[in-house]
Design a protein around this motif. Sequence first.
Motif, PDB file in Angstrom:
ATOM      1  N   UNK A 189       0.831  -1.206   0.000  1.00 52.04           N
ATOM      2  CA  UNK A 189       0.000   0.000   0.000  1.00 52.04           C
ATOM      3  C   UNK A 189       0.869   1.261   0.000  1.00 52.04           C
ATOM      4  N   UNK A 190       1.961   1.214   0.747  1.00 53.83           N
ATOM      5  CA  UNK A 190       2.885   2.357   0.768  1.00 53.83           C
ATOM      6  C   UNK A 190       3.444   2.605  -0.636  1.00 53.83           C
ATOM      7  N   UNK A 191       3.781   1.529  -1.323  1.00 56.33           N
ATOM      8  CA  UNK A 191       4.302   1.663  -2.690  1.00 56.33           C
ATOM      9  C   UNK A 191       3.256   2.302  -3.602  1.00 56.33           C
ATOM     10  N   UNK A 192       2.007   1.861  -3.484  1.00 59.23           N
ATOM     11  CA  UNK A 192       0.922   2.412  -4.303  1.00 59.23           C
ATOM     12  C   UNK A 192       0.758   3.907  -4.032  1.00 59.23           C
ATOM     13  N   UNK A 193       0.833   4.311  -2.766  1.00 62.59           N
ATOM     14  CA  UNK A 193       0.658   5.726  -2.419  1.00 62.59           C
ATOM     15  C   UNK A 193       1.689   6.600  -3.131  1.00 62.59           C
ATOM     16  N   UNK A 194       2.928   6.167  -3.150  1.00 63.11           N
ATOM     17  CA  UNK A 194       3.995   6.987  -3.722  1.00 63.11           C
ATOM     18  C   UNK A 194       4.044   6.857  -5.243  1.00 63.11           C
ATOM     19  N   UNK A 195       3.995   5.628  -5.740  1.00 62.87           N
ATOM     20  CA  UNK A 195       4.205   5.410  -7.175  1.00 62.87           C
ATOM     21  C   UNK A 195       2.956   5.659  -8.014  1.00 62.87           C
ATOM     22  N   UNK A 196       1.780   5.394  -7.445  1.00 60.99           N
ATOM     23  CA  UNK A 196       0.557   5.505  -8.242  1.00 60.99           C
ATOM     24  C   UNK A 196      -0.215   6.788  -7.952  1.00 60.99           C
ATOM     25  N   UNK A 197      -0.307   7.137  -6.665  1.00 58.16           N
ATOM     26  CA  UNK A 197      -1.121   8.289  -6.279  1.00 58.16           C
ATOM     27  C   UNK A 197      -0.308   9.569  -6.135  1.00 58.16           C
ATOM     28  N   UNK A 198       1.021   9.475  -6.232  1.00 56.21           N
ATOM     29  CA  UNK A 198       1.840  10.683  -6.236  1.00 56.21           C
ATOM     30  C   UNK A 198       2.096  11.316  -4.885  1.00 56.21           C
ATOM     31  N   UNK A 199       1.893  10.576  -3.768  1.00 55.27           N
ATOM     32  CA  UNK A 199       2.251  11.115  -2.457  1.00 55.27           C
ATOM     33  C   UNK A 199       3.756  11.376  -2.433  1.00 55.27           C
TER      34      UNK A 199
END
Length: 341
Positions: A189-199
Motif C-alpha cells: 500500500x505504501x508503494x501504491x501511495x507513492x508510485x501511483x497516487x503521487x504522495x
Amino acid sequence: MSESALPSTSREWHLVARPKGWPEPADFALREAPVAEPGPGQILVRNLVMSVDPYMRGRMNDAKSYVPPFQLDAPMDGGAVGEVIASKADGIAAGDHVLHALGWREYAVLDGRHATKVDPAAAPVSTYLGVLGMPGLTAYAGLLEVASFQEGDAVFVSGAAGAVGSQVGQIAKLKGASRVIGSAGSDEKVRVLVEEYGFDAAFNYKHGPVREQLKKAAPEGIDVYFDNVGGEHLEAAIGSLNVHGRVAVCGMISQYNATEPTPAPRNLAMVIGKRLRIQGMLVNDHKALQSQFVEEVGGWVRSGELKYRETVVEGIDQAAEAFLGLMRGENTGKMIVKLAG
C-alpha cells in the motif's frame, strides 16, 4: 425484464447478533425474502453493485449515534447502484440506473424520490459508490471545507490507501500542497501511495512508532491532518502540526472494535500553544458541494489526473466477508461487492 417476469424472491443480509469487539461471520445471515411489487411512486431495482464501509461497524452497536443502528433480524442497508426493472415513479423508467441506500440485498423496492439517476456511460457504476460517490465527497469536503486547505499546506493522511484517504492525498496535490504524506498498513500500500497516487512520502505504521515515522517524513511539520484512524496517529499528528494547523476527523477505525476505552492522545495540551483546530465531520453536512465535487473530480478522473482503485468481491454471498475484510484492511481503495451485471 418484463413486468410478468418480476422476481418473486431476493436474498438479503441480516444482522443476527450485535458484535462484541471484532465482528464475526456468525453475526450475519443471508436470508431469502419475498420481493414486493412497487406501489405508487416506487421503483423496483436489481442491485448491480453495493458498498461496504467502515461507518457500518458503528451501526452494528445498539447505541445512539448520528445514524440509527441496524435492527436485528432485518435487512441491513447501505449504498448501492442498480438497474430499475419496474417503475411507478415519475421521471424514472425501467432500464434507468440509480444510486440508492438499500444495499445488502439483490432487489430493492423504494420510493423514487430516494433514488438518484446515474449515467453508466459516463463512468462505471461502481464509481458512484467510491471515487464519485460518498467516499469521494467525504475526501473533497473534508479537505477543502472542514480542514480549510490552502495552497502550500503540508498534508498528512492516515488510512491513506483507502477509498477516502487516497483521494484526499491526490486532491491535496492537485490543489497545490507543498507536501503530502500518507500512512498505510502494508508495504504494498505504501508503494501504491507513492508510485501511483503521487504522495511525496508514505510509511507503514506497523514498522515503528507513528510519531517517529511522521517526523522523518515531514521534518518541516504539517499544516493539515486528515484523520481516518485516531489513537496513536492523532497523537503523532498533534505533535507534528504547525501553529494554526487543522485536523479533519473523518474516522477512527483503530477504535471501532475496541471493547475497552482506548487511550486518548496524551499531548492534547499542545492544541493550546499551537492554536490547533480539530473538527469532526459527517459527509451529509456537505451536500451543497455535490455538484461542484462531481464536476471537478469527474474531470480529474476522466483526464487521468486522479487515479482510483477498487477491491471488487464477487457475489452477494460474499458481502459479509467483504465487510470483515474491509475492517481487517484487506482492501486497496474502495471495497465493492458486485452482485450482477
